[in-house]
Design an enzyme around this catalytic site. Sequence first.
Site, PDB file in Angstrom:
ATOM      1  N   HIS A   9      28.634  39.103  38.773  1.00 53.59           N
ATOM      2  CA  HIS A   9      27.840  40.233  38.280  1.00 53.59           C
ATOM      3  C   HIS A   9      28.696  41.492  38.118  1.00 53.59           C
ATOM      4  O   HIS A   9      29.813  41.595  38.637  1.00 53.59           O
ATOM      5  CB  HIS A   9      26.691  40.534  39.243  1.00 53.59           C
ATOM      6  CG  HIS A   9      27.151  40.921  40.623  1.00 53.59           C
ATOM      7  ND1 HIS A   9      27.614  42.179  40.940  1.00 53.59           N
ATOM      8  CD2 HIS A   9      27.226  40.205  41.771  1.00 53.59           C
ATOM      9  CE1 HIS A   9      27.954  42.235  42.202  1.00 53.59           C
ATOM     10  NE2 HIS A   9      27.732  41.035  42.744  1.00 53.59           N
ATOM     11  N   HIS A 150      27.568  35.540  42.381  1.00 53.56           N
ATOM     12  CA  HIS A 150      28.176  36.563  43.230  1.00 53.56           C
ATOM     13  C   HIS A 150      29.549  36.111  43.704  1.00 53.56           C
ATOM     14  O   HIS A 150      29.867  34.922  43.691  1.00 53.56           O
ATOM     15  CB  HIS A 150      27.259  36.828  44.421  1.00 53.56           C
ATOM     16  CG  HIS A 150      25.844  37.104  44.018  1.00 53.56           C
ATOM     17  ND1 HIS A 150      25.348  38.381  43.852  1.00 53.56           N
ATOM     18  CD2 HIS A 150      24.815  36.265  43.706  1.00 53.56           C
ATOM     19  CE1 HIS A 150      24.088  38.319  43.469  1.00 53.56           C
ATOM     20  NE2 HIS A 150      23.734  37.041  43.371  1.00 53.56           N
TER      21      HIS A 150
END
Length: 202
Positions: A9, A150
């Site tokens: 992200h 992530h």
Amino acid sequence: MTRLILVRHGETLWNLERKYQGHSDIALTDKGLRQAKLVAERLNGEKVDAVYASDLSRALKTAECIAARHNLTVNVVPELREIKFGEWEGLNYEQITERWPGLLGKLWSTPDEIQIPGGETFHQLKERAYTAIKKIVDTHPGQTVVVVAHGGTIGTILCAMLDIHLNHVWSIRQDNTAVNIIDYYDGRPVINLINCVRHLVD
């Protein structure tokens, strides 16, 4: 051949403040949103068949930017979340070190050998995240799939693919909106690219 594109992200405020995020739902900064748009532009040339993401907004928003370029919707998979940092979430390095002397150092040196207070182990993260990845890949034979997750999650997935010990997870760097490309040949993953952020270079 099935192609899996793993993307971290974009930047969040807690990234800037060096706070541990885990399952806390922290939004992208303005810079993070620009990064998401840049990685979406970079992947515009790929024939993407599906986009998946963690349900946390920093990953989901990044994925939405990518999916919009291909007229796709994002498939949300909570199992792709970051490791649960429990009582450490919202705290920075100094605060954690003060409250749990010596434990944070073990997170960096032997991450697979500690239990985060109120959180997960890296083994638990790997089990849920890699199981989700295998299901996604099996669902899209011969296609190209983007998965936005992530840093810790992607690191454990790559460790699983390479069959290396989770204590090496921090040896695999993941910058914001880093692109990782894995091609599957007869079910065997071949890693072609790790932590590429050339789309962020001016």
